[in-house]
Design a protein around this motif. Sequence first.
Motif, short mmCIF file in Angstrom:
data_model
loop_
_atom_site.label_atom_id
_atom_site.label_comp_id
_atom_site.label_asym_id
_atom_site.label_seq_id
_atom_site.Cartn_x
_atom_site.Cartn_y
_atom_site.Cartn_z
N GLY A 106 0.78 -1.24 0.00
CA GLY A 106 0.00 0.00 0.00
C GLY A 106 0.80 1.27 0.00
N ASN A 107 2.11 1.22 -0.17
CA ASN A 107 2.93 2.44 -0.26
C ASN A 107 3.28 2.71 -1.72
OD1 ASN A 107 3.05 2.97 2.47
ND2 ASN A 107 4.90 1.78 2.78
N PRO A 108 2.58 3.63 -2.36
CA PRO A 108 2.86 3.90 -3.77
C PRO A 108 4.14 4.71 -3.96
CG PRO A 108 1.11 5.34 -3.01
CD PRO A 108 1.46 4.42 -1.87
N VAL A 109 4.78 4.48 -5.10
CA VAL A 109 5.99 5.20 -5.47
C VAL A 109 5.80 5.72 -6.89
CG1 VAL A 109 8.45 4.91 -6.00
CG2 VAL A 109 7.48 3.82 -3.98
N TYR A 110 6.19 6.97 -7.11
CA TYR A 110 6.12 7.56 -8.44
C TYR A 110 7.47 7.38 -9.13
CZ TYR A 110 6.13 11.13 -12.09
OH TYR A 110 6.25 11.79 -13.29
N VAL A 111 7.46 6.84 -10.34
CA VAL A 111 8.66 6.68 -11.14
C VAL A 111 8.52 7.62 -12.33
CG1 VAL A 111 10.09 5.10 -12.49
CG2 VAL A 111 8.88 4.27 -10.45
N GLY A 112 9.29 8.71 -12.32
CA GLY A 112 9.16 9.73 -13.36
C GLY A 112 10.30 9.75 -14.35
N ASN A 113 11.00 8.64 -14.50
CA ASN A 113 12.14 8.59 -15.42
C ASN A 113 11.69 8.77 -16.86
OD1 ASN A 113 12.89 7.47 -12.90
ND2 ASN A 113 14.60 6.43 -13.83
N ASP A 114 12.55 9.35 -17.68
CA ASP A 114 12.25 9.49 -19.11
C ASP A 114 12.08 8.12 -19.74
OD1 ASP A 114 12.37 12.25 -19.08
OD2 ASP A 114 14.48 12.34 -19.66
N GLY A 115 11.09 8.01 -20.61
CA GLY A 115 10.85 6.76 -21.31
C GLY A 115 10.04 5.75 -20.53
N VAL A 116 9.56 6.12 -19.35
CA VAL A 116 8.71 5.23 -18.55
C VAL A 116 7.28 5.75 -18.64
CG1 VAL A 116 8.27 4.24 -16.28
CG2 VAL A 116 10.61 4.68 -17.01
N GLY A 117 6.47 5.10 -19.44
CA GLY A 117 5.10 5.56 -19.65
C GLY A 117 5.07 6.89 -20.38
N THR A 118 3.93 7.55 -20.33
CA THR A 118 3.78 8.86 -20.96
C THR A 118 4.28 9.96 -20.03
OG1 THR A 118 1.85 8.07 -22.18
CG2 THR A 118 2.12 10.44 -22.01
N ARG A 119 3.83 9.95 -18.80
CA ARG A 119 4.21 10.94 -17.78
C ARG A 119 4.78 10.28 -16.54
NH1 ARG A 119 3.98 16.47 -18.93
NH2 ARG A 119 2.48 16.72 -20.59
N SER A 162 -1.40 17.46 -16.31
CA SER A 162 -1.98 16.12 -16.35
C SER A 162 -1.25 15.07 -15.51
CB SER A 162 -2.08 15.63 -17.80
OG SER A 162 -0.80 15.41 -18.33
N THR A 163 -0.03 15.35 -15.06
CA THR A 163 0.67 14.39 -14.21
C THR A 163 0.03 14.42 -12.83
OG1 THR A 163 2.72 14.73 -15.42
CG2 THR A 163 2.90 13.67 -13.28
N MET A 164 -0.48 13.27 -12.40
CA MET A 164 -1.21 13.21 -11.14
C MET A 164 -0.26 13.15 -9.95
SD MET A 164 -4.34 10.74 -12.28
CE MET A 164 -3.31 9.49 -13.01
N SER A 165 -0.80 13.43 -8.78
CA SER A 165 0.00 13.39 -7.56
C SER A 165 -0.59 12.37 -6.59
CB SER A 165 0.06 14.78 -6.91
OG SER A 165 -1.24 15.28 -6.69
N ILE A 166 0.27 11.79 -5.77
CA ILE A 166 -0.13 10.75 -4.81
C ILE A 166 -0.82 11.40 -3.62
CG2 ILE A 166 0.71 8.98 -3.23
CD1 ILE A 166 3.00 8.47 -5.19
N ASP A 167 -1.95 10.80 -3.22
CA ASP A 167 -2.69 11.22 -2.03
C ASP A 167 -3.07 9.95 -1.27
OD1 ASP A 167 -4.14 12.59 -0.12
OD2 ASP A 167 -5.93 12.79 -1.39
N GLY A 168 -2.16 9.47 -0.43
CA GLY A 168 -2.38 8.21 0.27
C GLY A 168 -2.27 7.05 -0.70
N GLN A 169 -3.34 6.27 -0.83
CA GLN A 169 -3.38 5.16 -1.77
C GLN A 169 -4.21 5.51 -3.01
OE1 GLN A 169 -4.74 2.21 0.95
NE2 GLN A 169 -2.66 1.65 1.55
N ASN A 170 -4.37 6.79 -3.22
CA ASN A 170 -5.06 7.32 -4.39
C ASN A 170 -4.13 8.28 -5.12
OD1 ASN A 170 -7.51 6.03 -3.64
ND2 ASN A 170 -7.98 7.73 -2.27
N VAL A 171 -4.50 8.63 -6.34
CA VAL A 171 -3.82 9.69 -7.07
C VAL A 171 -4.87 10.69 -7.52
CG1 VAL A 171 -1.80 8.39 -7.82
CG2 VAL A 171 -3.86 8.31 -9.20
N VAL A 172 -4.45 11.95 -7.61
CA VAL A 172 -5.37 13.04 -7.94
C VAL A 172 -4.85 13.79 -9.14
CG1 VAL A 172 -6.47 15.15 -7.08
CG2 VAL A 172 -6.05 13.24 -5.52
N CYS A 173 -5.73 14.06 -10.10
CA CYS A 173 -5.39 14.85 -11.27
C CYS A 173 -5.42 16.32 -10.88
CB CYS A 173 -6.38 14.57 -12.40
SG CYS A 173 -6.09 15.58 -13.87
N ASP A 174 -4.35 17.03 -11.17
CA ASP A 174 -4.27 18.44 -10.80
C ASP A 174 -5.14 19.33 -11.70
OD1 ASP A 174 -2.51 17.84 -8.75
OD2 ASP A 174 -0.75 18.08 -10.02
N CYS A 175 -5.56 18.83 -12.85
CA CYS A 175 -6.38 19.64 -13.77
C CYS A 175 -7.82 19.75 -13.29
CB CYS A 175 -6.36 19.04 -15.17
SG CYS A 175 -4.73 18.96 -15.93
#
Length: 147
Positions: A50-63, A93-106
Motif C-alpha cells: 500500500g505504499n505507492p511510489v512515483y517513477v518519473g524517469n524518461d521513457g517510462v510511460g507517458t508521464r 496532467s501528471t497526477m500526484s499521490i494522495d495516500g493510496q489514491n492519485v489526484v489529477c491536478d487539472c
Amino acid sequence: MRRFLGCILLIFLISCSSDSTNRNPYLQEVNFRFDLNLNLPLYNGLNNIGNPVYVGNDGVGTRGVFVMRAGLSGAQFVAWEASCPNHAPNTCSTMSIDGQNVVCDCEGYTYNLFTGQQLDRPDDGGRYYDLLFYRATQSGNTVVISN
C-alpha cells in the motif's frame, strides 16, 4: 462443391469479430521496460503493501508510472500510468499521490491505486476512463514494469 465453398465462407464470416474494446483516446500505447531495484532507497516504500511510489524517469510511460505492492499476501505489484486518463497529456496532467489514491491536478479527479478506478466519476453521461494499467512482475529484488 458449392456447398463446401459456402460452408468455408460461412465459417470465415462467423469467425471474424470486431474489437469492441473502449481504447482510451487520450493516452498512447508506449512500449517500454523499466527495472526497479527494491534494495535502492528510492524504491524502499515498495517493500510494504500500500505504499505507492512515483517513477518519473524518461521513457517510462507517458508521464511516468505509479507502482505499488498490493494483494493480501503482498506478492503482487500494480503499475499505472501517471498521466490523467481523461484528457490529453499537458502541463497539469501528471497526477500526484494522495495516500493510496492519485489526484489529477487539472480537474481534481481521484483514482484508486489498488483498482485503477476513478472514484469521483461525474454523472453527466460522458465517457470517463480508469487508469491505464502496465505489467509489473517481480523477480528477486527487482520489479520489472513494462508495456
